[in-house]
Design an enzyme around this catalytic site. Structure first.
Site, PDB file in Angstrom:
ATOM      1  N   PRO A   1       7.367   5.178  -3.721  1.00 27.80           N
ATOM      2  CA  PRO A   1       7.580   3.841  -3.132  1.00 27.80           C
ATOM      3  C   PRO A   1       8.403   2.950  -4.063  1.00 27.80           C
ATOM      4  O   PRO A   1       8.109   2.847  -5.257  1.00 27.80           O
ATOM      5  CB  PRO A   1       6.147   3.315  -2.960  1.00 27.80           C
ATOM      6  CG  PRO A   1       5.304   4.542  -2.876  1.00 27.80           C
ATOM      7  CD  PRO A   1       5.960   5.543  -3.794  1.00 27.80           C
ATOM      8  N   GLU A   2       9.466   2.349  -3.509  1.00 26.72           N
ATOM      9  CA  GLU A   2      10.324   1.465  -4.287  1.00 26.72           C
ATOM     10  C   GLU A   2      10.069   0.023  -3.834  1.00 26.72           C
ATOM     11  O   GLU A   2       9.130  -0.243  -3.091  1.00 26.72           O
ATOM     12  CB  GLU A   2      11.783   1.878  -4.107  1.00 26.72           C
ATOM     13  CG  GLU A   2      12.003   3.344  -4.503  1.00 26.72           C
ATOM     14  CD  GLU A   2      13.423   3.812  -4.304  1.00 26.72           C
ATOM     15  OE1 GLU A   2      14.329   2.967  -4.165  1.00 26.72           O
ATOM     16  OE2 GLU A   2      13.641   5.040  -4.286  1.00 26.72           O
TER      17      GLU A   2
END
Length: 271
Positions: free
Chosen positions: A2-3
């Site tokens: 997840p960014e």
């Protein structure tokens, strides 16, 4: 992993369901994350009100009157709101139970995530104090990047993925932003003009904004706090499109390895 768009989308989904609510209990089924979940976490949180939920880079900070709960989703983590009586499934490691009869549930198959307690000022914690500027902060400019890059030979993709330079830009969005700016991912940062840094800074903001509008990207496990997958992976310009025609010039998209990660680019549009 997840960014920024996935973490921010998660935060926005949690705020209306958690802020102002009181923690009833914490259930830790498996404390073995990247760092162990504190043994006294339930004692610290029980009876405490959630004051705010913030994001710093790829970290979430849940603010309480006497401290902060820091969460990182690692490689495969996700936070979702579930009814408190929903049975736990495989990899559901932690439940934070609220007075609304819902639970914040952490699922993390690869267990590279983290859930830690910070008793003092959050921004001075070892995991946060070295982070660079946020992409949507007014201080994030081409001039800022140009100054940090001066005299350095590192490839620009590595540079913009360095959290001490700018936070939250991971593999997907670095490739997309560099395509948008027309910059080759291997170009040494010391050879990029101020004008091109200005274009890249705006491209990073634009790329992240589009990804936020799409609810982030779901390549494998990610879903939002409400259980919805992201959609940005369906509209990428170069990421995961090796061999397909460039949306601008029709040349086939190429791929290369930088470090341990795949990079996607167009040899015709990026110099």
């Amino acid at each position: 992993m997840p960014e920024l768009p996935e973490v921010e989308t998660t935060r926005r989904g949690l705020v209306p369901r958690m802020v102002g609510r009181t923690i009833q209990d914490v259930v830790v089924r498996d404390a073995r994350l990247r760092w162990p979940v504190p043994r006294d976490l339930a004692r610290r949180l029980r009876g405490a009100e959630v004051v705010a939920i913030r994001r710093r880079g790829k970290y979430l900070l849940f603010d309480f009157p006497k401290g902060h709960l820091l969460v990182h989703l690692g490689m495969s983590g996700r936070l979702t709101m579930v009814p408190e009586d929903r049975p736990a499934k495989l990899h559901d490691h932690v439940d934070v139970r609220l007075d609304s009869h819902e639970s914040l549930r952490l699922n993390d198959p690869r267990r590279f995530g983290a859930m830690l307690w910070i008793g003092g000022e959050a921004e001075k914690h070892a995991l946060l104090r070295g982070l660079g500027v946020e992409p949507f902060d007014p201080a994030f400019t081409g001039a800022h990047l140009h100054a940090l890059a001066r005299g350095r030979r590192v490839a620009v993709k590595h540079f913009i993925m360095n959290a001490s330079v700018v936070t939250g830009v991971g593999n997907i969005y670095a490739s997309e932003a560099l395509f948008r700016a027309g910059i080759h991912p291997t170009r040494p940062v010391g050879r990029i003009s101020l004008e091109r840094w200005n274009v890249l800074a705006q491209a990073i903001r634009d790329t992240l904004s589009r990804a936020l509008d799409a609810g982030g990207s779901t390549l494998r496990d990610y879903v939002s706090a409400t259980g919805e997958p992201g959609q940005f992976q369906n509209v990428t310009s170069v990421y995961d499109r090796e061999g397909q025609p460039c949306r601008r010039c029709s040349r086939p998209i190429k791929a290369l390895r930088q470090g341990q990660r795949s990079t996607f680019y167009c040899a015709g549009c990026q110099r």
